[in-house]
Design a protein around this motif. Structure first.
Motif, mmCIF file in Angstrom:
data_model
loop_
_atom_site.group_PDB
_atom_site.id
_atom_site.type_symbol
_atom_site.label_atom_id
_atom_site.label_comp_id
_atom_site.label_asym_id
_atom_site.label_seq_id
_atom_site.Cartn_x
_atom_site.Cartn_y
_atom_site.Cartn_z
ATOM 1 N N VAL B 169 0.837 -1.203 0.000
ATOM 2 C CA VAL B 169 0.000 0.000 0.000
ATOM 3 C C VAL B 169 0.873 1.255 0.000
ATOM 4 C CG1 VAL B 169 -2.190 -0.821 0.940
ATOM 5 C CG2 VAL B 169 -0.272 -0.450 2.483
ATOM 6 N N LEU B 170 0.308 2.318 -0.530
ATOM 7 C CA LEU B 170 1.036 3.585 -0.677
ATOM 8 C C LEU B 170 0.415 4.658 0.208
ATOM 9 C CD1 LEU B 170 1.334 3.502 -4.573
ATOM 10 C CD2 LEU B 170 3.101 2.890 -2.909
ATOM 11 N N VAL B 171 1.263 5.461 0.826
ATOM 12 C CA VAL B 171 0.775 6.446 1.796
ATOM 13 C C VAL B 171 0.085 7.675 1.178
ATOM 14 C CG1 VAL B 171 1.510 8.093 3.575
ATOM 15 C CG2 VAL B 171 2.270 5.722 3.693
ATOM 16 N N PRO B 172 0.680 8.369 0.203
ATOM 17 C CA PRO B 172 0.039 9.608 -0.256
ATOM 18 C C PRO B 172 -1.411 9.450 -0.739
ATOM 19 C CG PRO B 172 2.294 9.512 -1.049
ATOM 20 C CD PRO B 172 1.989 8.170 -0.450
ATOM 21 N N PRO B 173 -1.753 8.385 -1.492
ATOM 22 C CA PRO B 173 -3.164 8.250 -1.895
ATOM 23 C C PRO B 173 -4.104 8.066 -0.700
ATOM 24 C CG PRO B 173 -1.762 6.780 -3.183
ATOM 25 C CD PRO B 173 -0.913 7.331 -2.084
ATOM 26 N N ALA B 174 -3.608 7.404 0.373
ATOM 27 C CA ALA B 174 -4.446 7.229 1.562
ATOM 28 C C ALA B 174 -4.661 8.572 2.257
ATOM 29 C CB ALA B 174 -3.791 6.240 2.528
ATOM 30 N N GLY B 193 8.328 8.962 8.377
ATOM 31 C CA GLY B 193 9.764 9.152 8.155
ATOM 32 C C GLY B 193 10.444 8.050 7.357
ATOM 33 N N HIS B 194 10.043 6.820 7.558
ATOM 34 C CA HIS B 194 10.756 5.756 6.844
ATOM 35 C C HIS B 194 10.200 5.544 5.433
ATOM 36 C CE1 HIS B 194 12.377 4.421 10.947
ATOM 37 N NE2 HIS B 194 13.273 5.141 10.310
ATOM 38 N N VAL B 195 8.907 5.800 5.261
ATOM 39 C CA VAL B 195 8.345 5.804 3.903
ATOM 40 C C VAL B 195 9.063 6.875 3.075
ATOM 41 C CG1 VAL B 195 6.291 6.446 2.559
ATOM 42 C CG2 VAL B 195 6.078 4.856 4.478
ATOM 43 N N CYS B 196 9.270 8.051 3.684
ATOM 44 C CA CYS B 196 9.927 9.147 2.966
ATOM 45 C C CYS B 196 11.432 8.915 2.805
ATOM 46 C CB CYS B 196 9.675 10.475 3.673
ATOM 47 S SG CYS B 196 7.934 10.961 3.637
ATOM 48 N N THR B 197 12.015 8.124 3.690
ATOM 49 C CA THR B 197 13.417 7.744 3.502
ATOM 50 C C THR B 197 13.569 7.081 2.134
ATOM 51 O OG1 THR B 197 13.796 7.460 5.860
ATOM 52 C CG2 THR B 197 15.275 6.260 4.387
ATOM 53 N N VAL B 198 12.600 6.260 1.780
ATOM 54 C CA VAL B 198 12.634 5.572 0.483
ATOM 55 C C VAL B 198 12.142 6.488 -0.644
ATOM 56 C CG1 VAL B 198 11.590 3.691 -0.857
ATOM 57 C CG2 VAL B 198 12.446 3.260 1.455
ATOM 58 N N MET B 199 11.004 7.136 -0.444
ATOM 59 C CA MET B 199 10.343 7.833 -1.558
ATOM 60 C C MET B 199 10.673 9.326 -1.655
ATOM 61 S SD MET B 199 8.852 5.285 -2.902
ATOM 62 C CE MET B 199 7.827 6.004 -4.183
ATOM 63 N N GLY B 200 11.354 9.875 -0.650
ATOM 64 C CA GLY B 200 11.530 11.322 -0.615
ATOM 65 C C GLY B 200 10.225 11.977 -0.202
ATOM 66 N N TYR B 201 10.139 13.308 -0.325
ATOM 67 C CA TYR B 201 8.878 13.934 0.084
ATOM 68 C C TYR B 201 8.279 14.874 -0.955
ATOM 69 C CZ TYR B 201 12.183 17.416 2.016
ATOM 70 O OH TYR B 201 13.197 18.313 2.201
ATOM 71 N N HIS B 202 8.755 14.789 -2.193
ATOM 72 C CA HIS B 202 8.180 15.638 -3.243
ATOM 73 C C HIS B 202 6.720 15.313 -3.543
ATOM 74 C CE1 HIS B 202 9.399 12.178 -5.719
ATOM 75 N NE2 HIS B 202 10.504 12.242 -5.003
ATOM 76 N N GLY B 278 -11.719 0.976 2.739
ATOM 77 C CA GLY B 278 -12.353 0.718 1.452
ATOM 78 C C GLY B 278 -11.384 0.928 0.309
ATOM 79 N N GLY B 279 -11.914 0.949 -0.894
ATOM 80 C CA GLY B 279 -11.065 1.074 -2.078
ATOM 81 C C GLY B 279 -10.477 2.470 -2.202
ATOM 82 N N ILE B 280 -9.188 2.548 -2.513
ATOM 83 C CA ILE B 280 -8.539 3.832 -2.774
ATOM 84 C C ILE B 280 -7.820 3.704 -4.117
ATOM 85 C CG2 ILE B 280 -6.892 5.575 -1.966
ATOM 86 C CD1 ILE B 280 -7.268 4.545 0.871
ATOM 87 N N PRO B 281 -8.169 4.585 -5.082
ATOM 88 C CA PRO B 281 -7.531 4.461 -6.396
ATOM 89 C C PRO B 281 -6.020 4.656 -6.323
ATOM 90 C CG PRO B 281 -9.164 6.276 -6.341
ATOM 91 C CD PRO B 281 -9.142 5.657 -4.987
ATOM 92 N N GLU B 282 -5.315 3.868 -7.125
ATOM 93 C CA GLU B 282 -3.851 3.983 -7.283
ATOM 94 C C GLU B 282 -3.118 4.029 -5.955
ATOM 95 O OE1 GLU B 282 -3.008 7.203 -9.949
ATOM 96 O OE2 GLU B 282 -4.161 6.286 -11.564
ATOM 97 N N SER B 283 -3.542 3.174 -5.017
ATOM 98 C CA SER B 283 -2.948 3.211 -3.682
ATOM 99 C C SER B 283 -2.186 1.932 -3.338
ATOM 100 C CB SER B 283 -4.032 3.432 -2.633
ATOM 101 O OG SER B 283 -4.852 2.278 -2.549
ATOM 102 N N GLY B 284 -1.932 1.096 -4.347
ATOM 103 C CA GLY B 284 -1.215 -0.151 -4.069
ATOM 104 C C GLY B 284 -0.140 -0.429 -5.097
#
Ligand code: SF4
Lengths: 86, 369
Positions: B169-174, B193-202, B278-284
Protein backbone atom coordinates in the motif's frame (compact mmCIF):
# COMPACT_ATOMS: atom_id res chain seq x y z
CA UNK A 1 6.88 -4.93 11.33
CA UNK A 2 7.29 -1.44 9.93
CA UNK A 3 10.01 -0.47 12.37
CA UNK A 4 13.43 0.46 11.08
CA UNK A 5 16.41 0.54 13.36
CA UNK A 6 19.82 2.20 13.14
CA UNK A 7 22.91 0.04 13.26
CA UNK A 8 26.61 0.22 12.46
CA UNK A 9 28.07 -1.41 9.35
CA UNK A 10 30.82 -3.83 10.42
CA UNK A 11 31.61 -5.61 7.13
CA UNK A 12 30.72 -5.34 3.46
CA UNK A 13 31.14 -7.89 0.65
CA UNK A 14 29.81 -8.57 -2.81
CA UNK A 15 27.89 -11.83 -2.90
CA UNK A 16 26.69 -12.80 -6.36
CA UNK A 17 26.18 -9.18 -7.39
CA UNK A 18 24.41 -8.23 -4.16
CA UNK A 19 26.15 -6.14 -1.52
CA UNK A 20 25.80 -7.77 1.87
CA UNK A 21 27.24 -6.74 5.23
CA UNK A 22 27.04 -7.43 8.91
CA UNK A 23 25.35 -4.64 10.84
CA UNK A 24 25.51 -4.23 14.59
CA UNK A 25 22.45 -3.22 16.61
CA UNK A 26 23.47 -2.83 20.23
CA UNK A 27 24.55 -6.28 21.33
CA UNK A 28 23.49 -8.24 18.23
CA UNK A 29 24.63 -8.30 14.63
CA UNK A 30 22.61 -9.20 11.55
CA UNK A 31 23.33 -9.87 7.92
CA UNK A 32 21.95 -6.95 5.97
CA UNK A 33 21.52 -6.11 2.30
CA UNK A 34 23.46 -2.92 1.52
CA UNK A 35 22.39 -2.62 -2.14
CA UNK A 36 20.19 0.43 -1.53
CA UNK A 37 22.95 2.36 0.24
CA UNK A 38 25.95 2.27 -2.14
CA UNK A 39 27.40 5.28 -0.32
CA UNK A 40 27.56 3.52 3.07
CA UNK A 41 31.02 2.40 4.16
CA UNK A 42 32.19 0.13 6.95
CA UNK A 43 31.90 2.18 10.16
CA UNK A 44 28.87 4.18 8.95
CA UNK A 45 25.45 4.06 10.59
CA UNK A 46 22.54 2.87 8.48
CA UNK A 47 18.81 2.50 9.10
CA UNK A 48 17.71 -1.08 8.52
CA UNK A 49 14.24 -2.37 7.71
CA UNK A 50 13.39 -6.06 7.11
CA UNK A 51 17.04 -6.88 6.51
CA UNK A 52 17.70 -4.04 4.05
CA UNK A 53 19.56 -0.81 4.81
CA UNK A 54 17.39 2.06 3.50
CA UNK A 55 19.53 5.07 4.42
CA UNK A 56 22.87 6.10 5.74
CA UNK A 57 22.44 8.24 8.82
CA UNK A 58 24.26 11.42 7.97
CA UNK A 59 26.42 12.28 10.98
CA UNK A 60 26.57 15.99 10.05
CA UNK A 61 22.80 16.29 9.70
CA UNK A 62 22.26 14.37 12.90
CA UNK A 63 24.52 16.86 14.67
CA UNK A 64 22.69 19.86 13.20
CA UNK A 65 19.35 18.46 14.24
CA UNK A 66 20.74 17.82 17.68
CA UNK A 67 22.03 21.37 18.03
CA UNK A 68 18.59 22.70 17.18
CA UNK A 69 17.06 20.43 19.78
CA UNK A 70 19.65 21.48 22.29
CA UNK A 71 18.76 25.12 21.74
CA UNK A 72 15.15 24.18 22.43
CA UNK A 73 16.31 22.65 25.70
CA UNK A 74 18.00 25.92 26.60
CA UNK A 75 14.82 27.74 25.72
CA UNK A 76 13.00 25.68 28.28
CA UNK A 77 15.46 26.82 30.96
CA UNK A 78 14.55 30.40 30.14
CA UNK A 79 10.85 29.68 30.43
CA UNK A 80 11.25 28.19 33.88
CA UNK A 81 9.65 25.14 35.45
CA UNK A 82 6.15 26.55 35.87
CA UNK A 83 5.53 26.37 32.10
CA UNK A 84 6.22 22.63 32.10
CA UNK A 85 3.37 20.49 30.93
CA UNK A 86 2.98 17.51 33.24
CA UNK B 1 23.78 4.02 19.32
CA UNK B 2 25.43 7.37 19.57
CA UNK B 3 22.58 9.67 18.57
CA UNK B 4 19.68 7.91 20.19
CA UNK B 5 20.21 9.19 23.71
CA UNK B 6 19.89 12.80 22.62
CA UNK B 7 16.65 12.04 20.81
CA UNK B 8 15.17 10.55 23.98
CA UNK B 9 16.35 13.24 26.36
CA UNK B 10 13.63 14.21 28.85
CA UNK B 11 14.78 17.82 29.35
CA UNK B 12 14.72 18.53 25.63
CA UNK B 13 11.32 16.85 25.35
CA UNK B 14 9.87 19.02 28.11
CA UNK B 15 11.42 22.09 26.51
CA UNK B 16 9.77 21.27 23.20
CA UNK B 17 6.42 20.61 24.88
CA UNK B 18 6.67 23.98 26.64
CA UNK B 19 7.48 25.71 23.38
CA UNK B 20 4.48 24.05 21.70
CA UNK B 21 2.26 25.26 24.56
CA UNK B 22 3.65 28.78 24.19
CA UNK B 23 2.85 28.93 20.46
CA UNK B 24 -0.63 27.42 20.50
CA UNK B 25 -3.47 29.94 20.48
CA UNK B 26 -6.30 27.61 19.43
CA UNK B 27 -7.06 23.90 19.12
CA UNK B 28 -5.58 21.81 16.31
CA UNK B 29 -6.13 18.20 15.26
CA UNK B 30 -2.94 16.50 14.07
CA UNK B 31 -2.45 13.00 12.69
CA UNK B 32 0.64 10.85 12.70
CA UNK B 33 0.45 8.54 9.71
CA UNK B 34 2.79 5.81 10.75
CA UNK B 35 2.06 3.08 13.28
CA UNK B 36 5.63 3.23 14.56
CA UNK B 37 5.02 6.86 15.48
CA UNK B 38 1.72 5.96 17.17
CA UNK B 39 3.64 3.45 19.24
CA UNK B 40 6.23 6.05 20.34
CA UNK B 41 3.51 8.60 21.18
CA UNK B 42 1.74 6.12 23.45
CA UNK B 43 4.83 4.56 24.96
CA UNK B 44 6.37 7.85 26.04
CA UNK B 45 3.05 9.54 26.81
CA UNK B 46 3.77 12.35 24.36
CA UNK B 47 0.08 12.99 23.72
CA UNK B 48 -0.24 13.63 27.46
CA UNK B 49 2.66 16.14 27.42
CA UNK B 50 0.91 18.32 24.84
CA UNK B 51 -1.25 21.33 25.72
CA UNK B 52 -4.96 20.42 25.91
CA UNK B 53 -5.80 22.09 22.59
CA UNK B 54 -3.59 19.74 20.56
CA UNK B 55 -5.35 16.49 19.73
CA UNK B 56 -3.38 13.64 18.18
CA UNK B 57 -5.38 11.22 16.07
CA UNK B 58 -3.82 8.07 14.72
CA UNK B 59 -3.52 7.27 11.08
CA UNK B 60 -3.79 4.13 8.96
CA UNK B 61 -0.01 3.54 8.80
CA UNK B 62 0.14 -0.05 9.92
CA UNK B 63 0.32 -2.47 6.97
CA UNK B 64 -0.89 -5.32 9.14
CA UNK B 65 -4.03 -3.31 9.96
CA UNK B 66 -4.97 -2.22 6.46
CA UNK B 67 -4.42 -5.45 4.50
CA UNK B 68 -7.91 -6.26 3.25
CA UNK B 69 -9.93 -9.07 4.76
CA UNK B 70 -10.25 -10.63 1.29
CA UNK B 71 -6.46 -10.78 0.96
CA UNK B 72 -6.08 -12.31 4.44
CA UNK B 73 -8.72 -14.90 3.53
CA UNK B 74 -6.88 -15.59 0.28
CA UNK B 75 -3.59 -16.14 2.14
CA UNK B 76 -5.41 -18.49 4.52
CA UNK B 77 -6.89 -20.42 1.60
CA UNK B 78 -3.51 -20.76 -0.14
CA UNK B 79 -1.75 -21.75 3.10
CA UNK B 80 -4.28 -24.52 3.64
CA UNK B 81 -3.36 -26.27 0.39
CA UNK B 82 -1.10 -29.33 0.40
CA UNK B 83 2.41 -28.72 -0.92
CA UNK B 84 2.33 -25.03 -0.05
CA UNK B 85 4.58 -23.28 2.46
CA UNK B 86 3.30 -19.81 3.26
CA UNK B 87 5.78 -17.38 4.79
CA UNK B 88 5.07 -13.89 6.12
CA UNK B 89 6.03 -11.30 8.67
CA UNK B 90 5.11 -12.43 12.19
CA UNK B 91 2.14 -10.19 12.91
CA UNK B 92 0.30 -11.37 9.81
CA UNK B 93 -0.25 -14.77 11.38
CA UNK B 94 -2.54 -13.39 14.06
CA UNK B 95 -4.61 -11.06 11.90
CA UNK B 96 -8.19 -12.29 11.98
CA UNK B 97 -9.61 -13.29 8.60
CA UNK B 98 -13.36 -13.66 8.29
CA UNK B 99 -13.34 -17.16 9.77
CA UNK B 100 -9.88 -18.02 11.05
CA UNK B 101 -6.28 -16.81 11.01
CA UNK B 102 -2.96 -18.14 9.69
CA UNK B 103 -1.94 -19.20 13.18
CA UNK B 104 -4.83 -21.65 13.28
CA UNK B 105 -3.97 -22.90 9.80
CA UNK B 106 -0.54 -23.74 11.19
CA UNK B 107 -2.00 -25.37 14.31
CA UNK B 108 -4.09 -27.55 11.99
CA UNK B 109 -1.02 -28.81 10.13
CA UNK B 110 -0.50 -26.10 7.51
CA UNK B 111 3.10 -25.11 6.79
CA UNK B 112 3.09 -21.44 7.79
CA UNK B 113 6.37 -19.80 8.76
CA UNK B 114 7.51 -16.43 10.05
CA UNK B 115 10.30 -14.51 8.36
CA UNK B 116 11.99 -11.27 9.33
CA UNK B 117 13.31 -10.49 5.87
CA UNK B 118 12.32 -11.32 2.29
CA UNK B 119 15.74 -12.92 1.82
CA UNK B 120 14.72 -15.57 4.37
CA UNK B 121 11.70 -16.38 2.21
CA UNK B 122 14.08 -17.02 -0.69
CA UNK B 123 16.25 -19.26 1.51
CA UNK B 124 13.21 -21.34 2.46
CA UNK B 125 12.29 -21.73 -1.24
CA UNK B 126 15.84 -22.81 -2.14
CA UNK B 127 15.89 -25.35 0.70
CA UNK B 128 12.48 -26.83 -0.21
CA UNK B 129 12.45 -27.25 -4.00
CA UNK B 130 9.47 -29.63 -3.89
CA UNK B 131 7.22 -27.18 -2.08
CA UNK B 132 5.54 -24.06 -3.43
CA UNK B 133 6.83 -21.27 -1.20
CA UNK B 134 4.45 -18.31 -1.15
CA UNK B 135 5.66 -15.10 0.47
CA UNK B 136 2.68 -13.13 1.76
CA UNK B 137 4.23 -9.68 1.32
CA UNK B 138 2.62 -6.65 2.90
CA UNK B 139 4.00 -3.24 3.62
CA UNK B 140 4.23 0.41 2.72
CA UNK B 141 6.84 2.06 0.54
CA UNK B 142 9.42 1.28 3.25
CA UNK B 143 9.06 -2.48 2.87
CA UNK B 144 8.14 -2.75 -0.80
CA UNK B 145 11.70 -2.31 -2.20
CA UNK B 146 12.98 -5.21 -0.08
CA UNK B 147 10.05 -7.35 -1.24
CA UNK B 148 10.68 -6.28 -4.84
CA UNK B 149 14.30 -7.32 -4.50
CA UNK B 150 13.18 -10.83 -3.47
CA UNK B 151 11.15 -11.19 -6.67
CA UNK B 152 13.98 -9.76 -8.76
CA UNK B 153 16.49 -12.21 -7.22
CA UNK B 154 14.07 -15.13 -7.68
CA UNK B 155 13.76 -14.33 -11.37
CA UNK B 156 17.51 -13.92 -11.78
CA UNK B 157 18.24 -17.33 -10.28
CA UNK B 158 15.17 -19.04 -11.81
CA UNK B 159 13.66 -19.99 -8.45
CA UNK B 160 10.55 -21.65 -9.88
CA UNK B 161 8.91 -22.66 -6.59
CA UNK B 162 8.83 -19.11 -5.19
CA UNK B 163 5.95 -16.68 -5.54
CA UNK B 164 4.59 -13.60 -3.81
CA UNK B 165 1.11 -12.70 -2.66
CA UNK B 166 1.61 -8.95 -2.82
CA UNK B 167 -0.48 -6.50 -0.83
CA UNK B 168 1.59 -3.34 -0.80
CA UNK B 169 0.00 0.00 0.00
CA UNK B 170 1.04 3.58 -0.68
CA UNK B 171 0.78 6.45 1.80
CA UNK B 172 0.04 9.61 -0.26
CA UNK B 173 -3.16 8.25 -1.90
CA UNK B 174 -4.45 7.23 1.56
CA UNK B 175 -3.78 10.73 2.90
CA UNK B 176 -5.60 12.14 -0.09
CA UNK B 177 -8.58 9.87 0.63
CA UNK B 178 -8.66 10.94 4.30
CA UNK B 179 -8.42 14.63 3.43
CA UNK B 180 -11.07 14.34 0.75
CA UNK B 181 -13.58 12.77 3.11
CA UNK B 182 -16.36 15.10 4.33
CA UNK B 183 -15.76 13.73 7.84
CA UNK B 184 -12.10 14.70 7.88
CA UNK B 185 -10.90 16.47 11.04
CA UNK B 186 -7.15 16.41 10.42
CA UNK B 187 -5.49 19.81 10.05
CA UNK B 188 -1.84 18.76 9.93
CA UNK B 189 0.14 15.58 9.35
CA UNK B 190 3.33 14.11 10.73
CA UNK B 191 4.63 12.41 7.60
CA UNK B 192 5.99 8.86 7.75
CA UNK B 193 9.76 9.15 8.16
CA UNK B 194 10.76 5.76 6.84
CA UNK B 195 8.35 5.80 3.90
CA UNK B 196 9.93 9.15 2.97
CA UNK B 197 13.42 7.74 3.50
CA UNK B 198 12.63 5.57 0.48
CA UNK B 199 10.34 7.83 -1.56
CA UNK B 200 11.53 11.32 -0.61
CA UNK B 201 8.88 13.93 0.08
CA UNK B 202 8.18 15.64 -3.24
CA UNK B 203 4.96 13.61 -3.61
CA UNK B 204 3.45 15.53 -0.69
CA UNK B 205 3.70 18.92 -2.41
CA UNK B 206 0.79 17.95 -4.63
CA UNK B 207 -1.34 17.06 -1.60
CA UNK B 208 -0.57 20.42 -0.04
CA UNK B 209 -1.54 22.28 -3.21
CA UNK B 210 -4.86 20.45 -3.27
CA UNK B 211 -5.79 20.45 0.42
CA UNK B 212 -3.69 23.25 1.93
CA UNK B 213 -2.61 21.21 4.92
CA UNK B 214 0.87 21.30 6.48
CA UNK B 215 2.91 18.08 6.44
CA UNK B 216 6.08 17.64 8.48
CA UNK B 217 8.06 14.47 7.78
CA UNK B 218 8.92 13.13 11.23
CA UNK B 219 11.19 10.59 12.86
CA UNK B 220 10.34 8.00 15.48
CA UNK B 221 12.03 9.06 18.68
CA UNK B 222 10.08 11.09 21.28
CA UNK B 223 12.06 14.25 20.56
CA UNK B 224 11.57 13.78 16.79
CA UNK B 225 7.81 13.66 17.24
CA UNK B 226 7.69 16.66 19.55
CA UNK B 227 9.83 18.66 17.14
CA UNK B 228 7.55 17.66 14.24
CA UNK B 229 4.50 18.71 16.27
CA UNK B 230 6.17 22.04 17.06
CA UNK B 231 6.91 22.61 13.37
CA UNK B 232 3.29 21.76 12.48
CA UNK B 233 1.84 24.03 15.15
CA UNK B 234 4.15 26.85 14.02
CA UNK B 235 2.94 26.49 10.43
CA UNK B 236 -0.71 26.32 11.46
CA UNK B 237 -0.48 29.35 13.75
CA UNK B 238 1.24 31.32 10.98
CA UNK B 239 -1.32 30.20 8.41
CA UNK B 240 1.28 28.33 6.33
CA UNK B 241 0.83 24.95 4.64
CA UNK B 242 4.14 23.51 3.46
CA UNK B 243 6.02 20.26 3.47
CA UNK B 244 8.91 20.37 5.91
CA UNK B 245 11.40 17.73 6.92
CA UNK B 246 12.15 17.16 10.58
CA UNK B 247 13.82 13.77 10.01
CA UNK B 248 16.77 15.16 8.06
CA UNK B 249 19.21 12.59 9.39
CA UNK B 250 17.49 9.93 7.28
CA UNK B 251 15.20 11.62 4.74
CA UNK B 252 16.22 13.55 1.63
CA UNK B 253 13.98 15.36 -0.82
CA UNK B 254 14.52 12.78 -3.57
CA UNK B 255 14.60 9.72 -1.32
CA UNK B 256 16.50 6.49 -1.93
CA UNK B 257 16.97 6.17 -5.69
CA UNK B 258 18.30 2.58 -5.84
CA UNK B 259 15.28 1.45 -3.78
CA UNK B 260 12.87 3.38 -6.05
CA UNK B 261 14.50 1.81 -9.09
CA UNK B 262 13.90 -1.77 -7.99
CA UNK B 263 10.35 -0.83 -6.98
CA UNK B 264 9.57 0.46 -10.45
CA UNK B 265 11.27 -2.53 -12.05
CA UNK B 266 9.17 -5.17 -10.28
CA UNK B 267 5.95 -3.43 -9.23
CA UNK B 268 3.33 -1.18 -10.80
CA UNK B 269 0.71 1.04 -9.22
CA UNK B 270 -2.77 -0.47 -8.86
CA UNK B 271 -6.05 0.30 -7.11
CA UNK B 272 -6.18 -1.25 -3.66
CA UNK B 273 -8.81 -2.00 -1.06
CA UNK B 274 -7.79 -1.00 2.47
CA UNK B 275 -9.21 -2.83 5.43
CA UNK B 276 -11.51 -0.51 7.32
CA UNK B 277 -11.29 2.27 4.74
CA UNK B 278 -12.35 0.72 1.45
CA UNK B 279 -11.07 1.07 -2.08
CA UNK B 280 -8.54 3.83 -2.77
CA UNK B 281 -7.53 4.46 -6.40
CA UNK B 282 -3.85 3.98 -7.28
CA UNK B 283 -2.95 3.21 -3.68
CA UNK B 284 -1.21 -0.15 -4.07
CA UNK B 285 1.64 -1.92 -5.80
CA UNK B 286 1.21 -5.15 -7.72
CA UNK B 287 3.71 -7.36 -9.51
CA UNK B 288 4.32 -6.37 -13.15
CA UNK B 289 3.39 -8.74 -15.96
CA UNK B 290 7.11 -9.29 -16.67
CA UNK B 291 7.30 -11.07 -13.30
CA UNK B 292 3.93 -12.87 -13.61
CA UNK B 293 5.41 -16.29 -12.92
CA UNK B 294 6.16 -15.08 -9.37
CA UNK B 295 2.74 -13.59 -8.75
CA UNK B 296 0.75 -15.84 -6.39
CA UNK B 297 -2.38 -13.90 -7.30
CA UNK B 298 -2.08 -15.23 -10.88
CA UNK B 299 -0.74 -18.69 -9.98
CA UNK B 300 -3.32 -19.63 -7.37
CA UNK B 301 -6.94 -19.23 -8.28
CA UNK B 302 -9.11 -18.80 -5.26
CA UNK B 303 -12.85 -18.72 -4.99
CA UNK B 304 -14.18 -15.27 -4.31
CA UNK B 305 -14.92 -15.49 -0.63
CA UNK B 306 -17.45 -13.23 0.96
CA UNK B 307 -15.57 -11.51 3.73
CA UNK B 308 -17.22 -9.86 6.66
CA UNK B 309 -15.77 -7.82 9.48
CA UNK B 310 -16.75 -8.44 13.09
CA UNK B 311 -19.79 -6.16 13.69
CA UNK B 312 -18.31 -4.94 17.01
CA UNK B 313 -15.09 -3.63 15.50
CA UNK B 314 -14.96 0.11 14.83
CA UNK B 315 -11.47 -0.09 13.30
CA UNK B 316 -12.70 1.72 10.18
CA UNK B 317 -13.26 4.85 12.25
CA UNK B 318 -10.08 4.31 14.27
CA UNK B 319 -7.97 4.03 11.11
CA UNK B 320 -9.44 7.24 9.74
CA UNK B 321 -8.78 9.16 12.94
CA UNK B 322 -12.50 9.62 13.63
CA UNK B 323 -12.53 7.60 16.85
CA UNK B 324 -10.05 6.42 19.48
CA UNK B 325 -9.61 2.75 20.37
CA UNK B 326 -11.04 3.43 23.84
CA UNK B 327 -14.31 4.44 22.18
CA UNK B 328 -14.79 0.83 21.09
CA UNK B 329 -17.03 -1.23 23.40
CA UNK B 330 -14.97 -4.35 22.67
CA UNK B 331 -11.62 -2.69 23.57
CA UNK B 332 -9.84 -4.62 26.31
CA UNK B 333 -12.95 -6.67 26.97
CA UNK B 334 -13.76 -8.88 24.01
CA UNK B 335 -10.78 -7.62 22.01
CA UNK B 336 -7.23 -7.99 23.38
CA UNK B 337 -3.83 -8.64 21.75
CA UNK B 338 -4.14 -12.31 22.79
CA UNK B 339 -7.54 -12.55 21.17
CA UNK B 340 -7.89 -9.76 18.61
CA UNK B 341 -11.26 -9.04 17.06
CA UNK B 342 -9.85 -6.53 14.58
CA UNK B 343 -6.51 -5.98 12.88
CA UNK B 344 -5.41 -2.81 14.80
CA UNK B 345 -5.23 -4.94 17.97
CA UNK B 346 -2.69 -7.33 16.42
CA UNK B 347 0.49 -5.48 15.61
CA UNK B 348 2.32 -3.36 18.17
CA UNK B 349 2.02 -0.55 15.61
CA UNK B 350 -1.75 -0.88 15.52
CA UNK B 351 -3.50 1.93 17.40
CA UNK B 352 -5.67 -0.45 19.45
CA UNK B 353 -2.68 -2.55 20.54
CA UNK B 354 -0.70 0.58 21.46
CA UNK B 355 -3.59 1.88 23.57
CA UNK B 356 -4.04 -1.53 25.16
CA UNK B 357 -0.41 -1.66 26.15
CA UNK B 358 0.04 1.91 27.39
CA UNK B 359 -3.42 3.42 27.96
CA UNK B 360 -5.56 0.71 29.42
CA UNK B 361 -6.32 2.99 32.37
CA UNK B 362 -8.22 5.19 29.93
CA UNK B 363 -10.92 2.51 29.55
CA UNK B 364 -12.34 3.06 32.98
CA UNK B 365 -12.18 6.83 32.56
CA UNK B 366 -12.82 8.54 29.27
CA UNK B 367 -13.49 5.59 27.00
CA UNK B 368 -16.56 4.17 28.71
CA UNK B 369 -18.44 7.43 28.96
S1 SF4 C 1 -10.47 -2.54 20.05
FE1 SF4 C 1 -10.60 -4.37 18.74
S2 SF4 C 1 -12.73 -4.47 18.10
FE2 SF4 C 1 -12.37 -2.37 18.84
S3 SF4 C 1 -11.75 -1.19 17.04
FE3 SF4 C 1 -9.86 -1.95 17.96
S4 SF4 C 1 -9.47 -3.87 16.87
FE4 SF4 C 1 -11.62 -3.37 16.47
Amino acid sequence: MCLAIPGKVLTSENRGGVRVGRVQFGGITRETCLDFVPEAQVGDYVIVHVGFAISRVDAEEAKKSFELLESMGLLQEELGPETEIS
Amino acid sequence: MKYLDEYRDGTIARGLAAEIARRVTRPWVLMEICGGQTHTLMRFGIDEMLPPGIEMVHGPGCPVCVTSLETIDKAIEIASRPGVTLVSYGDMLRVPGSRTDLFHVRANGGDVRIVYSPTEALKIARANPLRQVVFFAVGFETTAPANAMAVWLAKREGLANFSMLASHVLVPPAMSALLGSPRNRVQGFIGPGHVCTVMGYHEYEQLIRKFRVPIVVGGFEPVDLLEAILMLVTQLEQGRAEVENQYVRSVSYAGNLPAQKILAEVFEVCDRKWRGIGGIPESGLNIRAEYAEFDADRIFHTEKLSAEESPDCISAEVLQGLKKPVDCTAFGVRCTPENPLGAPMVSSEGACAAYYRYRRHAVAGSGSR
